[in-house]
Design a protein around this motif. Structure first.
Motif, PDB file in Angstrom:
ATOM      1  N   ASN A  68       0.847  -1.195   0.000  1.00 61.99           N
ATOM      2  CA  ASN A  68       0.000   0.000   0.000  1.00 61.99           C
ATOM      3  C   ASN A  68       0.886   1.249   0.000  1.00 61.99           C
ATOM      4  OD1 ASN A  68      -1.668   2.224   0.977  1.00 61.99           O
ATOM      5  ND2 ASN A  68      -3.173   0.687   1.556  1.00 61.99           N
TER       6      ASN A  68
ATOM      7  N   ILE B 289      -1.090  -1.791  -8.434  1.00 61.33           N
ATOM      8  CA  ILE B 289      -2.317  -1.690  -9.223  1.00 61.33           C
ATOM      9  C   ILE B 289      -2.204  -2.597 -10.447  1.00 61.33           C
ATOM     10  CG2 ILE B 289      -3.898  -0.137 -10.413  1.00 61.33           C
ATOM     11  CD1 ILE B 289      -3.434   0.530  -7.431  1.00 61.33           C
TER      12      ILE B 289
ATOM     13  N   ARG C 230      -7.026  -1.718 -10.817  1.00 61.99           N
ATOM     14  CA  ARG C 230      -7.597  -2.066  -9.513  1.00 61.99           C
ATOM     15  C   ARG C 230      -6.502  -2.445  -8.529  1.00 61.99           C
ATOM     16  NH1 ARG C 230     -13.098  -3.216  -9.651  1.00 61.99           N
ATOM     17  NH2 ARG C 230     -14.037  -3.307 -11.729  1.00 61.99           N
ATOM     18  N   VAL C 231      -6.783  -2.230  -7.245  1.00 62.39           N
ATOM     19  CA  VAL C 231      -5.838  -2.687  -6.228  1.00 62.39           C
ATOM     20  C   VAL C 231      -5.909  -4.203  -6.154  1.00 62.39           C
ATOM     21  CG1 VAL C 231      -5.950  -0.566  -4.880  1.00 62.39           C
ATOM     22  CG2 VAL C 231      -7.562  -2.409  -4.404  1.00 62.39           C
TER      23      VAL C 231
ATOM     24  N   ASP D 256      -7.214   1.510  -2.564  1.00 62.11           N
ATOM     25  CA  ASP D 256      -7.819   2.536  -3.409  1.00 62.11           C
ATOM     26  C   ASP D 256      -8.472   3.632  -2.569  1.00 62.11           C
ATOM     27  OD1 ASP D 256      -9.603   0.596  -2.531  1.00 62.11           O
ATOM     28  OD2 ASP D 256     -10.861   0.680  -4.320  1.00 62.11           O
TER      29      ASP D 256
ATOM     30  N   LEU E  45      -5.646   5.845  -1.395  1.00 60.52           N
ATOM     31  CA  LEU E  45      -5.152   6.690  -2.479  1.00 60.52           C
ATOM     32  C   LEU E  45      -6.112   7.848  -2.754  1.00 60.52           C
ATOM     33  CD1 LEU E  45      -3.863   3.896  -4.889  1.00 60.52           C
ATOM     34  CD2 LEU E  45      -2.445   5.629  -3.778  1.00 60.52           C
ATOM     35  N   THR E  46      -7.408   7.543  -2.787  1.00 69.30           N
ATOM     36  CA  THR E  46      -8.397   8.592  -3.034  1.00 69.30           C
ATOM     37  C   THR E  46      -8.320   9.678  -1.968  1.00 69.30           C
ATOM     38  OG1 THR E  46      -9.888   7.040  -4.140  1.00 69.30           O
ATOM     39  CG2 THR E  46     -10.864   9.072  -3.286  1.00 69.30           C
TER      40      THR E  46
ATOM     41  N   GLU F 241      -5.211   9.018  -8.033  1.00 69.95           N
ATOM     42  CA  GLU F 241      -6.064   8.097  -8.782  1.00 69.95           C
ATOM     43  C   GLU F 241      -5.552   6.660  -8.613  1.00 69.95           C
ATOM     44  OE1 GLU F 241      -5.612   7.673 -13.201  1.00 69.95           O
ATOM     45  OE2 GLU F 241      -7.531   8.742 -13.174  1.00 69.95           O
ATOM     46  N   THR F 242      -6.477   5.706  -8.650  1.00 66.55           N
ATOM     47  CA  THR F 242      -6.092   4.298  -8.558  1.00 66.55           C
ATOM     48  C   THR F 242      -5.672   3.807  -9.937  1.00 66.55           C
ATOM     49  OG1 THR F 242      -7.642   3.954  -6.737  1.00 66.55           O
ATOM     50  CG2 THR F 242      -6.826   1.988  -7.844  1.00 66.55           C
ATOM     51  N   SER F 243      -4.444   4.113 -10.303  1.00 65.92           N
ATOM     52  CA  SER F 243      -3.877   3.676 -11.581  1.00 65.92           C
ATOM     53  C   SER F 243      -2.377   3.538 -11.426  1.00 65.92           C
ATOM     54  CB  SER F 243      -4.189   4.671 -12.701  1.00 65.92           C
ATOM     55  OG  SER F 243      -3.446   5.866 -12.548  1.00 65.92           O
TER      56      SER F 243
END
Length: 322
Positions: free
Chosen positions: A206, A237, A241-242, A248, A251-252, A257-259
């Motif tokens: 993470n 990622i 997606r995680v 995610d 991160l948000t 962004e989750t990328s």
């Protein structure tokens, strides 16, 4: 890294993803007849519970390397029982939603006793590491207590483990904090290992609550900035997606962004004050490679699924070659 000289490697890791990657790195380095890696583990999610000190990330890596981890649940000791945990709950002690296995509790009691006798976290981790042949040198990120707290949107605050385990990250976080981390120092050997390394690997842990606290310990980023080693990260990622957990949500909360490309940008290029020289991107995210390269970070597209130790070893080998 010369093909004829086995590399000296440091891994920054936390959580189950970090444990799986460390298993792969150990196997990959053994195949190269390389020195044992130094694995610097996050201690930001540590906590006191029922009078004992828990270090979830340290124990995840310790149990995995020692062949003692519960691979079905993904945490704790294999074959563990929960008689003491049931008795604690009968007394109304501890957290009813946070299970302590009996074997696992033995680890926590040993750790707590040593800490209360005056041992440092580094010394305790060293003692724990002697029980099983780990094949790596395990270090905590710091000897200072810097537990992770979650500040919620409604102003409430709670320990990360309560937010993560009890609420399954369902409460919207506004920030993550590690009280006291500004006054902490790297554990003995951490900075020296980074300075002497040929390669530093950021596990696919993470980025916010596992790798983030390690990088926040004063002196660690400077060590990464000045080391002659190449610093290579592995994206957590895959396919946008995680892979595991609720990273995610983390991160948000910090505006990322989750990328794969966004997490690479979060870490940043070492040439621009960040920490990365190269970034492994999943085959499913191959279209992100150009964006990563544009950051000044070399993108390497590779299979990232760690389905077993050979797959993890292949991933670690690719990271070493990056």
């Amino acid at each position: 890294m010369s093909a004829s000289v086995p590399p000296r490697v440091v891994v920054l890791a936390g959580g189950v993803g970090g444990a799986k990657f460390t298993l792969g790195a150990r196997a990959a380095l053994a195949a190269l007849d390389a020195p044992e890696a130094t694995v610097v583990v996050n201690t930001g999610d540590d906590l006191w519970l029922s009078g004992v000190r828990l270090q979830p990330d340290i124990d995840s890596v310790l149990y995995a390397l020692g062949g003692q981890n519960d691979t079905v649940r993904g945490w704790g000791r294999a074959g563990d029982t929960e008689r003491v945990n049931a008795e604690l709950q009968a007394w109304g002690a501890g957290w009813p939603w946070f299970t302590l296995g009996d074997l696992d509790l033995g680890t926590h009691l040993a750790r707590t006793g040593w800490l209360r006798d005056g041992a440092t976290v580094t010394e305790v981790v060293d003692r724990l590491s002697r029980r099983w042949p780990l094949g790596v040198r395990l270090l905590p990120m710091t000897d200072t207590e810097v537990d992770t707290h979650v500040l919620l949107r409604d102003g409430a605050r709670m320990h990360f483990q309560e937010w993560w385990t009890r609420h399954r990250a369902s409460l919207e976080p506004a920030a993550f904090e590690n009280p006291g981390i500004e006054q902490s120092v790297p554990a003995p050997g951490v900075v020296e290992a980074i300075a002497d390394a040929d390669v530093v690997l950021l596990a696919p842990s993470n980025p916010v609550v596992s790798i983030g606290p390690i990088l926040s310990v004063p002196g660690v980023r400077q060590a990464l900035a000045t080391t002659p080693a190449r610093v290579v990260g592995v994206s957590p990622i895959i396919g946008g997606r995680v892979v595991r957990g609720m990273a995610d949500v983390c991160l948000t909360a910090i505006g990322v962004e989750t990328s794969a490309a966004a997490v690479a940008a979060h870490y940043g290029a070492r040439s621009s004050g960040g920490v990365l020289d190269a970034w492994l991107v999943a085959e499913e995210d191959a279209d992100a490679a150009a964006s990563v390269d544009a950051l000044g970070i070399r993108a390497v597209v590779a299979p990232l699924w760690m389905t077993d130790v050979p797959a993890s070893a292949a991933l670690a080998t690719t990271a070493l070659r990056a």
